[in-house]
Design an enzyme around this catalytic site. Structure first.
Site, mmCIF file in Angstrom:
data_model
loop_
_atom_site.group_PDB
_atom_site.id
_atom_site.type_symbol
_atom_site.label_atom_id
_atom_site.label_comp_id
_atom_site.label_asym_id
_atom_site.label_seq_id
_atom_site.Cartn_x
_atom_site.Cartn_y
_atom_site.Cartn_z
ATOM 1 C CG HIS A 163 -1.903 -1.103 1.271
ATOM 2 N ND1 HIS A 163 -2.937 -1.121 2.168
ATOM 3 C CD2 HIS A 163 -2.035 -2.231 0.523
ATOM 4 C CE1 HIS A 163 -3.679 -2.196 1.971
ATOM 5 N NE2 HIS A 163 -3.142 -2.894 0.978
ATOM 6 C CD GLU A 187 -1.544 4.273 3.649
ATOM 7 O OE1 GLU A 187 -2.655 4.686 3.986
ATOM 8 O OE2 GLU A 187 -1.382 3.375 2.784
ATOM 9 C CB CYS A 193 -1.628 1.356 6.256
ATOM 10 S SG CYS A 193 -1.304 0.535 4.672
ATOM 11 C CB CYS A 249 -6.234 -0.508 5.399
ATOM 12 S SG CYS A 249 -4.549 -1.181 5.322
#
Length: 183
Positions: free
Chosen positions: A90, A92, A123, A120
């Site tokens: 992701h 991040e 993360c 999420c």
């Protein structure tokens, strides 16, 4: 009750209990602790979020992140899940990996991460473990769920389950622009 779960004979041992307890904490079965502090947008937030949006445009999915330390960009990331065959890539996570590839992880303590979507649970947990002082996001989990599948656990909820860290959370910065990236 714990004693009974450990010895119940149904195969639920200490490990299963601990996993269940951790999940219950994240999902709200355990009272939240003071981990998240809502904060208002700051003057520089919009400019850094625009840079995160530029990263998002280059991602496999339209998610981008910028790590800022002392008013300067320290790392960038975008979703690379397809390119790298890594479902954890992701925006991040990629930004954090880029940062620690060049700097000690301790340098993340107190930094700000700008991300085009509310983090999420994976993360947000990584953000907390890294010791970020602040997370600023554009579109919320709820808003993102109108475009793509989401785990409906807010970053605030995850932060409140972390008694070891306090983090400022600012949401909604350029949310409309972030949502517009989903075609």
């Amino acid at each position: 009750m714990r004693e009974r779960l450990y010895k119940c004979g149904c195969g639920a041992g200490r490990r299963a209990f601990m996993i269940g307890a951790a999940c219950a904490a994240v999902l709200g079965a355990v009272p939240p602790r003071a981990g998240a502090a809502a904060s208002s947008p700051r003057p520089a937030d919009e400019g850094f979020m625009r840079l995160a949006l530029e990263e998002a445009k280059k991602g496999d999915f339209p998610f981008g992140a910028i790590i800022v330390r002392d008013g300067k960009i320290a790392a960038r990331g975008r979703n690379l899940g397809i390119k790298t065959n890594d479902p954890t890539a992701h925006g991040e996570m990629v930004a954090i990996r880029h940062f620690v590839a060049k700097h000690p992880a301790a340098g993340l303590k107190g930094a700000t991460i700008y991300t085009t979507g509310e983090p999420c649970p994976m993360c947000m947990s990584a953000i907390l473990w890294c010791g970020f002082g602040r997370v600023v996001y554009a579109a919320s989990i709820e808003e993102l769920a109108t475009r793509i599948g989401q785990i409906m656990v807010t970053s605030e909820r995850v932060a409140n389950a972390a008694s070891f860290e306090t983090i400022e959370i600012t949401g909604g910065v350029l949310a409309g622009e972030a949502l517009a990236l989903f075609k």
